[in-house]
Write an enzyme that holds these catalytic residues in place. Structure first.
Site, PDB file in Angstrom:
ATOM      1  CE1 TYR A 172       9.010  -3.375  12.669  1.00  0.00           C
ATOM      2  CE2 TYR A 172      10.909  -3.384  14.129  1.00  0.00           C
ATOM      3  CZ  TYR A 172      10.338  -3.683  12.905  1.00  0.00           C
ATOM      4  OH  TYR A 172      11.089  -4.291  11.922  1.00  0.00           O
TER       5      TYR A 172
ATOM      6  CG  ASN B  30      -0.212   0.090   2.525  1.00  0.00           C
ATOM      7  OD1 ASN B  30       1.020   0.020   2.560  1.00  0.00           O
ATOM      8  ND2 ASN B  30      -0.946   0.226   3.612  1.00  0.00           N
TER       9      ASN B  30
ATOM     10  CB  THR C 223       7.113   2.827   4.959  1.00  0.00           C
ATOM     11  OG1 THR C 223       6.981   1.405   4.867  1.00  0.00           O
ATOM     12  CG2 THR C 223       6.399   3.322   6.194  1.00  0.00           C
TER      13      THR C 223
HETATM   14  N1  LIG Z   1      15.623  -3.091   7.180  1.00  0.00           N
HETATM   15  C1  LIG Z   1      15.951  -3.646   8.325  1.00  0.00           C
HETATM   16  O1  LIG Z   1      17.051  -3.381   8.853  1.00  0.00           O
HETATM   17  C2  LIG Z   1      15.007  -4.629   9.001  1.00  0.00           C
HETATM   18  C3  LIG Z   1      15.390  -5.144  10.227  1.00  0.00           C
HETATM   19  C4  LIG Z   1      14.524  -6.035  10.859  1.00  0.00           C
HETATM   20  C5  LIG Z   1      13.353  -6.427  10.242  1.00  0.00           C
HETATM   21  N2  LIG Z   1      12.999  -5.899   9.041  1.00  0.00           N
HETATM   22  C6  LIG Z   1      11.721  -6.326   8.463  1.00  0.00           C
HETATM   23  O2  LIG Z   1      11.840  -6.497   7.066  1.00  0.00           O
HETATM   24  C7  LIG Z   1      10.646  -6.060   6.400  1.00  0.00           C
HETATM   25  C8  LIG Z   1      10.988  -5.005   5.369  1.00  0.00           C
HETATM   26  O3  LIG Z   1      11.581  -3.888   6.016  1.00  0.00           O
HETATM   27  P1  LIG Z   1      12.143  -2.649   5.180  1.00  0.00           P
HETATM   28  O4  LIG Z   1      13.327  -2.134   5.877  1.00  0.00           O
HETATM   29  O5  LIG Z   1      12.232  -3.010   3.749  1.00  0.00           O
HETATM   30  O6  LIG Z   1      10.970  -1.591   5.404  1.00  0.00           O
HETATM   31  P2  LIG Z   1      10.193  -0.696   4.327  1.00  0.00           P
HETATM   32  O7  LIG Z   1       9.375   0.269   5.113  1.00  0.00           O
HETATM   33  O8  LIG Z   1      11.139  -0.157   3.320  1.00  0.00           O
HETATM   34  O9  LIG Z   1       9.271  -1.758   3.614  1.00  0.00           O
HETATM   35  C9  LIG Z   1       8.059  -2.207   4.153  1.00  0.00           C
HETATM   36  C10 LIG Z   1       7.022  -2.223   3.041  1.00  0.00           C
HETATM   37  O10 LIG Z   1       5.780  -2.699   3.590  1.00  0.00           O
HETATM   38  C11 LIG Z   1       4.735  -1.921   3.041  1.00  0.00           C
HETATM   39  N3  LIG Z   1       3.570  -1.993   3.938  1.00  0.00           N
HETATM   40  C12 LIG Z   1       3.492  -1.607   5.242  1.00  0.00           C
HETATM   41  N4  LIG Z   1       2.246  -1.847   5.719  1.00  0.00           N
HETATM   42  C13 LIG Z   1       1.543  -2.421   4.699  1.00  0.00           C
HETATM   43  C14 LIG Z   1       0.217  -2.925   4.591  1.00  0.00           C
HETATM   44  N5  LIG Z   1      -0.666  -2.846   5.590  1.00  0.00           N
HETATM   45  N6  LIG Z   1      -0.150  -3.472   3.412  1.00  0.00           N
HETATM   46  C15 LIG Z   1       0.714  -3.546   2.362  1.00  0.00           C
HETATM   47  N7  LIG Z   1       1.973  -3.083   2.418  1.00  0.00           N
HETATM   48  C16 LIG Z   1       2.386  -2.529   3.581  1.00  0.00           C
HETATM   49  C17 LIG Z   1       5.331  -0.520   2.922  1.00  0.00           C
HETATM   50  O11 LIG Z   1       4.648   0.331   2.050  1.00  0.00           O
HETATM   51  C18 LIG Z   1       6.748  -0.844   2.444  1.00  0.00           C
HETATM   52  O12 LIG Z   1       6.816  -0.904   1.043  1.00  0.00           O
HETATM   53  C19 LIG Z   1       9.719  -5.562   7.505  1.00  0.00           C
HETATM   54  O13 LIG Z   1       8.819  -6.596   7.837  1.00  0.00           O
HETATM   55  C20 LIG Z   1      10.650  -5.265   8.643  1.00  0.00           C
HETATM   56  O14 LIG Z   1       9.995  -5.378   9.886  1.00  0.00           O
HETATM   57  C21 LIG Z   1      13.809  -5.004   8.414  1.00  0.00           C
END
Ligand SMILES: NC(=O)c1ccc[n+]([C@@H]2O[C@H](COP(=O)([O-])OP(=O)(O)OC[C@H]3O[C@@H](n4cnc5c(N)ncnc54)[C@H](O)[C@@H]3O)[C@@H](O)[C@H]2O)c1
Length: 329
Positions: A159, A46, A49
């Site tokens: 979170y 959606n 972020t």
């Molecule tokens: N980047 C890191 O260092 C890190 C560390 C630990 C965990 N994670 C996990 O990895 C995943 C990706 O993280 P990221 O860093 O790419 O974050 P990000 O914010 O770049 O990506 C998350 C994506 O999820 C989408 N999103 C959020 N809520 C939504 C919903 N209700 N419906 C559809 N889409 C939705 C956002 O638009 C975004 O594109 C997450 O689950 C995060 O918790 C990331």
């Protein structure tokens, strides 16, 4: 020596993966990898972020489909699905503090919808959980059997507890419905396509360094972080998706640095002369963070390969080449 028990399938031709959060930082790199392995990919995002520019280069690929879909709302996917990857969630402190309710919703209702999809399609399921499940850890480095030290009512709990609930729901779907689930506990990851202003230390330091501004250090900078390059992380996620492991697996880079050491690396690589600007530590900010990746080494034959130096160079180059409207403040 690595002792892999997972056989890496060279190609996923004809397979289909549904990826929630595929327009985000990590999700878009995961889509790149799945497409490279021959898979069809359907992204549900959606864009709360994420950004369409993260997947712009994939839009012409006939095996790639993007659906603007909030996964907390009902949705249907036609045809067969082999992999369900639930990666959707605001992930940076700045984002989840701005969207606490949406973060809890995507960890609860969103996780349930993605699990129901996996159950309906008899697909393998991956949850991208987080090292934040360990909270401010008493055990160091963090090992998967440690249950964590999380403040359930602190500002970051939206979170941490969302992900802990998502893990519990995932295990329940496996136990009750036999869904072939797996859980990655991801530690700090960095690389191209991070958002510049998401409050995470890598883009924040690079952004400030490239603009010649003072680099903000919270606390005295002695707190540690371990940074994994996104290509390494995605390789671990890919291997885990194909594995039969049901319990959480840490994925991250065990090389631990203080924030001060890290600031120095970025100063050197960008050539900035910017000074450091010390600010008070945010609430519940973990003091130490380092994954124990023994389990991933053993069962996935995985460990990070990209050096911090090389990963930072690629990341800095990405930010330097961003179009000026994205870079503008
Ligand atoms: N980047 C890191 O260092 C890190 C560390 C630990 C965990 N994670 C996990 O990895 C995943 C990706 O993280 P990221 O860093 O790419 O974050 P990000 O914010 O770049 O990506 C998350 C994506 O999820 C989408 N999103 C959020 N809520 C939504 C919903 N209700 N419906 C559809 N889409 C939705 C956002 O638009 C975004 O594109 C997450 O689950 C995060 O918790 C990331």
């Amino acid at each position: 020596m690595l002792s892999a028990t997972v056989e890496i399938v060279p190609t996923l031709n004809e397979k289909c993966a549904v990826v929630s959060g595929g327009a985000g930082f990590v999700g878009s790199h995961m889509c790149d990898r799945l497409l490279k392995e021959g898979c069809r990919v359907i992204v549900l995002d959606n864009l709360i972020t994420g950004a369409e520019r993260n997947i712009e280069h994939l839009q012409k690929n006939p095996r790639f489909t993007f659906k603007n879909q909030d996964v907390t709302r009902p949705f249907e996917i036609e045809g067969s699905v082999d992999f369900v990857l639930h990666m959707a969630s605001p992930a940076s402190p700045k984002d989840y503090l701005e969207y606490p309710l949406e973060t809890l919703d995507v960890g609860s209702t969103g996780t349930r919808h993605m699990l129901e999809l996996a159950e309906e399609k008899k697909a393998k399921y991956l949850l991208t959980s987080t090292s934040e499940c360990y909270g401010d850890p008493d055990v160091h480095p963090q090992v998967e059997t440690y249950w964590g030290n999380v403040n359930p009512v602190g500002v970051r709990s939206c979170y941490d507890e969302s992900k802990r609930y998502a893990e519990a729901l995932t295990m329940a779907f496996h136990r009750v419905h036999g869904v072939r689930t797996t859980i990655a506990r991801i530690f700090n990851t960095y690389g191209p396509r991070m958002q510049l202003k998401d409050g995470r230390v890598v883009p924040a330091f690079i952004d400030q360094a490239l603009h010649g501004e003072p680099m903000t250090v919270f606390g005295d900078g002695s707190q540690t972080r371990s940074f994994c390059y996104v290509r390494d992380l995605v390789d671990g996620l890919y291997r885990l998706t194909l594995s039969d492991e049901r319990f959480p697996v840490n994925l991250g880079n065990p090389q631990e640095l203080t924030i001060l050491e890290f600031a120095e690396r970025i100063r050197r690589l960008t050539g900035t002369t910017a000074q450091l600007d010390f600010k008070p530590l945010p609430q519940d900010d973990p003091k130490r963070r380092q994954p124990n990746i023994g389990k991933a080494r053993k069962i996935l034959g995985w460990e990070p390969k990209v050096s911090l130096e090389d990963g930072l160079k690629e990341t800095i180059a990405y930010f330097q080449n961003l179009p000026s409207p994205v870079l503008a403040r």
